[in-house]
Structure formats: C-alpha cells, structure tokens
Scaffold this motif. Structure first.
Motif, mmCIF file in Angstrom:
data_model
loop_
_atom_site.group_PDB
_atom_site.id
_atom_site.type_symbol
_atom_site.label_atom_id
_atom_site.label_comp_id
_atom_site.label_asym_id
_atom_site.label_seq_id
_atom_site.Cartn_x
_atom_site.Cartn_y
_atom_site.Cartn_z
ATOM 1 N N GLY A 142 0.779 -1.233 0.000
ATOM 2 C CA GLY A 142 0.000 0.000 0.000
ATOM 3 C C GLY A 142 0.810 1.283 0.000
ATOM 4 N N ILE B 51 -6.551 2.999 -3.693
ATOM 5 C CA ILE B 51 -6.167 1.592 -3.608
ATOM 6 C C ILE B 51 -5.065 1.364 -2.573
ATOM 7 C CG2 ILE B 51 -5.193 -0.332 -4.908
ATOM 8 C CD1 ILE B 51 -6.711 0.773 -7.341
ATOM 9 N N PRO B 52 -4.019 2.211 -2.525
ATOM 10 C CA PRO B 52 -2.999 1.995 -1.483
ATOM 11 C C PRO B 52 -3.615 1.932 -0.085
ATOM 12 C CG PRO B 52 -2.190 3.570 -3.082
ATOM 13 C CD PRO B 52 -3.627 3.302 -3.441
ATOM 14 N N GLY B 53 -4.593 2.782 0.184
ATOM 15 C CA GLY B 53 -5.257 2.761 1.490
ATOM 16 C C GLY B 53 -5.924 1.422 1.763
ATOM 17 N N ARG C 44 -5.012 -1.452 0.458
ATOM 18 C CA ARG C 44 -4.009 -2.518 0.606
ATOM 19 C C ARG C 44 -3.284 -2.439 1.944
ATOM 20 N NH1 ARG C 44 -2.009 -2.453 -5.605
ATOM 21 N NH2 ARG C 44 -3.937 -3.287 -6.449
ATOM 22 N N ARG C 45 -3.310 -1.268 2.577
ATOM 23 C CA ARG C 45 -2.697 -1.179 3.907
ATOM 24 C C ARG C 45 -3.502 -1.963 4.929
ATOM 25 N NH1 ARG C 45 -0.328 5.055 3.926
ATOM 26 N NH2 ARG C 45 0.514 4.827 1.834
ATOM 27 N N TYR D 299 4.893 7.975 -3.805
ATOM 28 C CA TYR D 299 6.043 7.430 -3.086
ATOM 29 C C TYR D 299 6.859 6.498 -3.989
ATOM 30 C CZ TYR D 299 8.816 5.416 0.602
ATOM 31 O OH TYR D 299 9.858 5.032 1.369
ATOM 32 N N ASN E 130 -8.650 4.989 -8.059
ATOM 33 C CA ASN E 130 -7.302 4.411 -8.120
ATOM 34 C C ASN E 130 -6.410 4.909 -6.988
ATOM 35 O OD1 ASN E 130 -7.746 2.804 -10.255
ATOM 36 N ND2 ASN E 130 -6.592 4.011 -11.745
ATOM 37 N N TRP E 131 -6.543 6.183 -6.658
ATOM 38 C CA TRP E 131 -5.622 6.731 -5.667
ATOM 39 C C TRP E 131 -5.967 6.259 -4.262
ATOM 40 C CZ3 TRP E 131 -7.732 9.990 -1.995
ATOM 41 C CH2 TRP E 131 -8.973 10.553 -2.308
ATOM 42 N N VAL F 106 7.776 2.212 3.496
ATOM 43 C CA VAL F 106 7.202 2.706 2.239
ATOM 44 C C VAL F 106 5.787 3.236 2.413
ATOM 45 C CG1 VAL F 106 8.658 1.239 0.825
ATOM 46 C CG2 VAL F 106 6.391 0.427 1.481
ATOM 47 N N ILE F 107 5.164 3.019 3.574
ATOM 48 C CA ILE F 107 3.883 3.694 3.783
ATOM 49 C C ILE F 107 4.059 4.846 4.766
ATOM 50 C CG2 ILE F 107 2.484 1.702 3.158
ATOM 51 C CD1 ILE F 107 2.006 1.214 6.114
ATOM 52 N N ALA G 171 8.119 -2.731 4.632
ATOM 53 C CA ALA G 171 6.673 -2.589 4.459
ATOM 54 C C ALA G 171 6.142 -1.372 5.210
ATOM 55 C CB ALA G 171 5.962 -3.854 4.933
#
Lengths: 299, 228
Positions: free
Chosen positions: A215, B75-77, B79-80, A220, B72-73, B107-108, B104
C-alpha cells in the motif's frame, strides 16, 4: 523521506554509467538546442536590421524612359509628381517619404562609380527622380507598391525586399534547420532517458511489487525515479547553460567576432536561450519518466 | 469483512470466465480455506479482493469499501488493511530479515520510532527473534515464509490473504506456518488462504469454500478438503 532519498541515491549509484550517458546526452542536446535558440535570435535580429533599411523606390518617368505609365518623349509633370507624393504620404502603411532629385541621383551615381569608365556615361538629365519610401511594417509592402504602381508618371516601383529575399530565405532556412536539428537530438535524449528509467524500473520491479502490495502511494513509488531523472536532467541543464554562457562571453569579448555579431547576440539573448534550455531540460527529464514507468506502476 | 455479490470475472482475450456468479460473505475474524484445482479461480478471487483487477460483473466489498467504486488513488489505502503472503515468499534478497519487514512500514511512511518498536515485536511473534540480521538466502524455506508473514502482518492488517503459503514447504514446516496463521487469526484478523494441501485443510477444520471452474460448489463450516 529518508527512504526516498536513499533509494534515489542507490539508484544513481547502481547504474552510474547509464546516468552518465543520460547526463551527457542531455548536455549535448540541450547545448545544441540553446545554440539553436541563439542562432534563431541572431537571424531574427539580422532580419530586423535589414528590414529597418528596407525601402521602396518609386522611380519617375523622364523624357527618355519607357513604361506603361510614361508619356513617350515627355517626363513626369508637376501635377503627376504631387499626386504620387500625396498618394504615398496619405497611406497609413508609409512611415516616411523622401524625394530624390535628378541632381542627388547623379551625385550618388558619381560616387558609386568613381574612377570607373562609365562614370561619365550619364548626364544629370538622364537620371531619374524617385521617391524613397520607408514602411511602418516592412512585411506589408504590397499595398503601397500597388497603390502607386499604376499612377501616371511612375516608371517603375522597386522593392528592396526582392533583392534581400534570397538572403532572408537562407536565414529562415538556417533558423528552421537549427530548431529541427536540436529537436531531433532532444527526441533522442528523451528516448534515452525513458529507456534508462525503464531499465531502472525493471531492476527494481521486486521492490515495486512489494510496495504496491503493502500500500505505498504512487507518489512514493514514483519519487525515486522522478528524482533520479530530474537530477540527471538538471545536471544536463547546468552543463548546457555553462557552455552557452561561455560561448556568448567569448563572442562578446572577441573584438573581431563582436563586429559580426555586433550587439545582436548579448546576455539578454543568452538569458532567453538558457531559460529555454532549462524549461526543455526539466520537461525532457520528467515526461519520459512518467511515460516509461506508467506500465510498472499500473494498478 | 469481504463480500462478493454475484461476481464474475472474465480476463481480456479469454472466453471462459475465471469466476462466475460468486456470492460469498466472509465475516470479521473468520478463517477461510479456498480450495480447488489450479485454474479454478482461487487466485482471481484473491486478486479481486486486493483490487488488482475489477470484476467484470457484480460487486466486491472489502473492509467496508465497494471496490468497483474505489478511486485508483485510494487503492494503497485499501491494501494497507490487507496483508499478503505468497507461495514464493517474495522477499528482497539484498535486505536483511529486519529490513525486509521494516520495508513494508517505511514505504507507507511510518515514523522510524514506531518501526523500531513494531518490527522486533513482529519478528518475535513469528518465531524469528534473534534472526533479524540474517539475509533471506541464509534461512530455510519455512523461515523465509515466516519473514513474509511478519511483513504481511507488521502493519496489523484487518485481513490476511495467503496464496498457497505452504506450497513450497515440507509437511512439518507447513504445520508451523499454519500454527502461525492460526495465531494471527486469533488476534481478530480475517484470514483467507488458498491452498491445494488437503492434509492441512483436514487438520485445521475451518470453513472451506471450494471452487470448480470459477463457481462455488461447496461452502462448509469446519470442513475438510475432499468432497464428503
């Protein structure tokens, strides 16, 4: 933040030879682009300089001249002459009108051919009177020419642009050539930057895969690639600007050259060229990076 | 926690649907085995949960979000909130065990102080305390998978997805990994595990969802691998 910078740094170190190649390509193509901008401005200045001197000559009839608007055996009459003058001075495209008498034309002829066998071949009476017309906008000459060309007493209208045309065409060709050449080089540099970044992305695809999985945001993931190409691009820009500055300094300080380039290429022109180089250099490094990495960062 | 509403997925350029008309609900804290042969749609199911793909039809809900409508923006949220473990571990070879797990969190954008605290705790949880300085190549397969589990769990996700996590491991080592996943499940984390391993499924006696040709043919609480 620390992580982004350390990733960028290790990326730069990992493929240092590729980075050097990118910097050199960017440097050379940007320098040529900057030189192209200088040539372009020089040609513009030269054209402007010539245009300033450009004038239209309206030759009037004499007893001996032949022409559609001339009465055979008789010269231009006073009435005809003043009508021509009035037509010219009332035209808004005309900046100034000067009248050249036969005596003045004769004197000019004498000076131009001093010592030549034809110096004495003409008499004052054989010379033509003329109006010398300067235009507000040298490009807009057709209207002025056609307004007087058909008037009685006008033997011929000569536009100096016609004489300068081949020279101006050559200058314009040089301008186009400079821009096209540097455009092609810039394209090659853009492709090379794109390829380099693509390779860097492939080399890091494990990391990228994991970053996406846990995520990490796109910004980034993207940042090290953008920074890497931006650093290479900025280095190229700095080197190119330095070269252009050196070139202009040499031109302006060398007395023989500065007569040629006389006042037309100076620090102002160099500044414009450097600004152009910087803008293009930044775009050149960012856009190919965004395109090259899009595939690897797709969701 | 995870809900599939009449979901079908057909990959581009393929005629046969990888998933057809799947209706399934997985509650918070459940442990679910996804069983079926290769190509039965297990991986497609997991990839839809991770929003690596959008469904061709139907709606997918994960952790209260409707993924069809997720920008799309965002999606990272999503996956966390999901930890993922694969058959092939997917560790970074140049980084130590500690660095792999810390990666892990780095990178967040987690602060370093938190990373320094959480990573050793998680390594201890998965039974790797004292091995933080090792490189993945110096570890056994079972230990490598523990690192992967630690990395998946270090951010305390609400869902843990495991795609054949024991596929590369011998039976004894597999049991260890299963105990670990069970322990993680007991912390309240929903675990969805795709597997071929009948022994494990039969031993664990958890909910079993069986897929055949992209359809759910069995959904059994406290089930076993084979048909009964």
């Amino acid at each position: 933040m620390r992580h982004i910078f350390s990733e960028t740094w290790s990326g730069l170190r990992r493929h240092i030879s590729m980075v050097v190649a990118v910097v050199v390509t960017a440097f050379v193509s940007l320098t040529l682009f900057g030189a192209g901008l200088l040539v372009y401005q020089y040609a513009d200045a030269l054209k402007g300089n010539w245009y300033d001197r450009v004038e239209i000559s309206v030759f009037l009839c004499t007893e001996a001249t032949l022409g559609d608007n001339c009465t055979p055996g008789a010269g231009v009459t006073d009435a005809e002459r003043s009508l021509i003058e009035e037509t010219l001075t009332t035209n808004p495209e005309v900046a100034s009108v000067e009248f050249e008498t036969k005596e003045e034309a004769y004197r000019e002829f004498q000076e131009a051919f001093e010592g030549s066998p034809i110096q004495d071949s003409l008499t004052v009476e054989q010379m033509q009177e003329s109006f010398r017309v300067k235009l507000v906008d040298p490009q807009q000459f057709e209207g002025v020419v056609s307004s007087v060309a058909g008037l009685p007493g006008v033997q011929a209208v000569q536009d100096m642009r016609e004489i300068l045309r081949p020279l101006i065409n050559a200058l314009q060709a040089a301008q186009v050539a400079a821009l096209v050449t540097s455009g092609l080089l810039l394209l090659a540099a853009a492709l090379q930057i794109g390829n380099t970044i693509r390779m860097a992305a492939v080399a890091r695809r494990r990391e990228i895969g994991i970053m996406r999985l846990v995520g990490a945001s796109y910004a980034y993931i993207m940042a090290p690639f953008l920074l890497e190409s931006l650093i290479a691009g900025v280095l190229g820009v700095v080197l190119a600007c330095g070269t252009i500055a050196g070139l202009v300094a040499w031109l302006t300080q060398n007395p023989q050259l500065s007569i040629q380039a006389g006042g037309w290429i100076g620090w102002q022109e160099a500044g414009i060229a450097m600004a152009g180089v910087a803008a293009v250099g930044i775009v050149l490094s960012i856009v190919p990076t965004l395109i090259a990495t899009r595939r690897y960062l797709r969701v | 926690m995870i809900r599939f509403d009449d979901v079908s997925k057909t990959y581009e350029g393929q005629r046969r649907a990888a998933l057809s008309n799947v209706d399934l609900e997985i509650d918070k804290g459940e442990f679910v085995f996804l069983v079926g042969q290769s190509g039965s749609g297990k991986s497609t199911f997991l990839r839809l949960v991770l929003r690596e793909y959008r469904p061709s039809r139907g709606r997918v809900f994960v952790a209260g979000r409707e993924l069809n409508r997720l920008h799309n923006w965002k999606i990272p949220g999503l996956r966390r909130q999901i930890g993922t473990v694969f058959q092939d571990f997917r560790l970074l070879p140049g980084k130590t065990v500690y660095e792999n797990v810390a990666f892990a969190l780095q990178v967040i954008g987690k602060p370093r102080r938190e990373i320094r605290q959480v990573v050793p705790e998680t390594l201890e949880l998965v039974g790797l305390d004292g091995k933080g300085d090792r490189l993945p190549e110096e570890l056994s397969g079972g230990e490598q998978q523990r690192v992967a589990v630690a990395r998946a769990f270090v951010n305390r996700p609400r869902i843990l997805i495991a795609d054949e996590p024991t596929g590369n491991l011998d039976p004894a080592t597999s049991v260890g990994i299963m105990k670990l996943l069970d322990r993680i499940n007991r912390t309240g984390t929903t675990v969805v595990m795709a597997t071929h391993d009948s022994t494990i499924v039969d031993q664990m006696r958890k909910r079993v969802v069986q897929l055949v040709d992209g359809r759910v043919v069995r959904d059994q609480a406290r089930g076993v691998y084979g048909q009964q």
